[in-house]
Structures are given as C-alpha cells and as structure tokens.
Scaffold this motif. Structure first.
Motif, mmCIF file in Angstrom:
data_model
loop_
_atom_site.group_PDB
_atom_site.id
_atom_site.type_symbol
_atom_site.label_atom_id
_atom_site.label_comp_id
_atom_site.label_asym_id
_atom_site.label_seq_id
_atom_site.Cartn_x
_atom_site.Cartn_y
_atom_site.Cartn_z
ATOM 1 N N GLU A 149 7.768 7.025 -19.363
ATOM 2 C CA GLU A 149 6.844 7.736 -20.242
ATOM 3 C C GLU A 149 5.766 8.453 -19.448
ATOM 4 N N ARG A 150 5.454 7.922 -18.291
ATOM 5 C CA ARG A 150 4.477 8.521 -17.381
ATOM 6 C C ARG A 150 4.578 7.767 -16.060
ATOM 7 N N TRP A 151 3.745 8.122 -15.084
ATOM 8 C CA TRP A 151 3.823 7.519 -13.759
ATOM 9 C C TRP A 151 2.435 7.079 -13.301
ATOM 10 N N VAL A 152 2.417 6.066 -12.476
ATOM 11 C CA VAL A 152 1.193 5.665 -11.789
ATOM 12 C C VAL A 152 1.376 6.027 -10.315
ATOM 13 N N VAL A 153 0.481 6.846 -9.820
ATOM 14 C CA VAL A 153 0.548 7.316 -8.437
ATOM 15 C C VAL A 153 -0.509 6.583 -7.615
ATOM 16 N N ILE A 154 -0.107 6.070 -6.469
ATOM 17 C CA ILE A 154 -1.017 5.295 -5.620
ATOM 18 C C ILE A 154 -1.202 5.983 -4.278
ATOM 19 N N GLU A 155 -2.451 6.219 -3.933
ATOM 20 C CA GLU A 155 -2.792 6.737 -2.606
ATOM 21 C C GLU A 155 -3.039 5.535 -1.694
ATOM 22 N N VAL A 156 -2.179 5.352 -0.724
ATOM 23 C CA VAL A 156 -2.167 4.145 0.111
ATOM 24 C C VAL A 156 -3.372 4.101 1.045
ATOM 25 N N GLU A 157 -4.026 2.938 1.059
ATOM 26 C CA GLU A 157 -5.137 2.705 1.984
ATOM 27 C C GLU A 157 -4.819 1.597 2.983
ATOM 28 N N GLU A 158 -4.027 0.628 2.553
ATOM 29 C CA GLU A 158 -3.646 -0.491 3.423
ATOM 30 C C GLU A 158 -2.195 -0.859 3.148
ATOM 31 N N ALA A 159 -1.472 -1.221 4.194
ATOM 32 C CA ALA A 159 -0.116 -1.724 4.064
ATOM 33 C C ALA A 159 0.092 -2.793 5.131
ATOM 34 N N PHE A 160 0.509 -3.988 4.679
ATOM 35 C CA PHE A 160 0.670 -5.070 5.644
ATOM 36 C C PHE A 160 1.637 -6.122 5.115
ATOM 37 N N ILE A 161 2.161 -6.903 6.022
ATOM 38 C CA ILE A 161 3.215 -7.868 5.729
ATOM 39 C C ILE A 161 2.680 -9.125 5.041
#
Length: 201
Positions: A150-162
């Motif tokens: 129906e729509r999308w949530v867009v995320i601008e990445v600030e952190e990525a970790f295991i």
C-alpha cells in the motif's frame, strides 16, 4: 564512536570502553557494505522498533518473500507496508519521530543478525520515482508486489552492525499449509478479558 552519552557513561561505569571501542572500529559502519546488502536481500523477515515524540516505544514485525526489504543503495533501504489491522502504530510513530531500528536475523542458516538504524519516512507508491530507482527495479516491484504494497517505509541508514550468533537459535522451516489450532485474530482472548472485566466492575 557512540552517539549516545548513555552508552559512554555505562561503558566507563562497567569498564567496557576498550571492548566497545574495538566493536565500533571493527564491526560498525555508517552505510551498508556488499555483504550486508546481500544478507538483507535474502531475508524474509525483519523486526522493527520505533517510538513517538515522547519516547514511548513500539516494536513490530514485518515479513514477505526473500528480498521484500529492498536495498536502494549503500545508505538506503525500504520495506513495503501491507494491509494490516489499520492501527498504523509504527508509521504513526515515524511521523512524530523518524528514528527507527531494524533487526534482521537469519534463524535458518548463519544464525547471525544485522542491526540497521537510521531515519525513516513514508513513501507512497506514486512517489517511488523520487527515489531514482532503476527502471528494472520499478518493474520488479510491480511484478512481485502488485497491489499488495500500500506504501513504503524508506530508511536512511546511519548505523549497521552485527548481532552475533551466540544466543540465536537454529530453526527449521515447516510447511505452513498444515493446519494448526487457531483462535483467529483474538488468540490472547482480549475480547473475553474485557467482557470479564466489565462483569466484575
């Protein structure tokens, strides 16, 4: 280094600053590398966390076919919002507070998790062209999602970790077509609980 003073305060209090520094330096990025992008593209589920402007938290779950969470580029991902209960809790929080946490866990092979934190916004289907997606990606969305998204949530990445596999269980997929006992949408008997509460009052 951490953006949160609470982290630093407790690292000093509990003498974990050296371990934490090693983690920040060796395990954390401010974007997605190729291995992370491939990992996300193979996942069928993600746990999400949001909060409103007052910090009241909400956690939720999203699932779809492998790759339903789409990697737009090194610093952007997006997931579809399908028809649900109509409460709009997560998206409601996003309109007040864009900070979001995504938690991908591979329960079936690697038993590894991936945290992706960033800022989110809602993108209507008619606005997808603003993301500058390649034509083949737009076509792929139309084929795989149809009218379900129906729509999308867009995320601008600030952190990525295991998230390490130490305590993540190894699960086995079962045939969902097999019937299991269910009480429909009120598994926890909330409606009956409210009736009982009114009768007691």
């Amino acid at each position: 280094m951490p953006k949160h003073s609470g982290e630093q305060m407790l690292q000093e209090k509990y003498n974990t600053s050296k371990r934490a520094a090693a983690f920040y330096n060796n395990q954390m990025l401010d974007c997605l590398n190729p291995t992370m992008k491939e990992f996300i593209s193979n996942q069928e589920m993600v746990f999400i966390s949001t909060s409103d402007r007052h910090g009241h938290c909400d956690s939720s779950f999203r699932a779809g076919s492998p790759g339903f969470v789409r990697v737009v580029n090194n610093s952007t991902v997006m997931y579809p919002e399908y028809r649900g209960n109509g409460v709009m809790a997560s998206m409601g929080n996003i309109t007040e507070n864009p900070h979001i946490g995504l938690m991908f866990i591979d329960f079936f092979e690697s038993r590894v998790g991936l945290h992706v934190n960033g800022k989110a916004y809602i993108c209507e289907n008619k606005e997808l062209d603003t993301l500058n997606l390649p034509k083949e990606d737009i076509l792929d969305i139309e084929i795989k999602e149809g009218k379900r998204a129906e729509r999308w949530v867009v995320i601008e990445v600030e952190e990525a970790f295991i998230h390490c596999s130490k305590h993540i269980p190894l699960l086995e997929k079962k045939d969902k077509s097999k019937k299991v006992q269910s009480t429909g949408g009120d598994f926890f008997k909330v409606k009956q609980s409210k009736i009982d509460s009114k009768m007691k009052s």
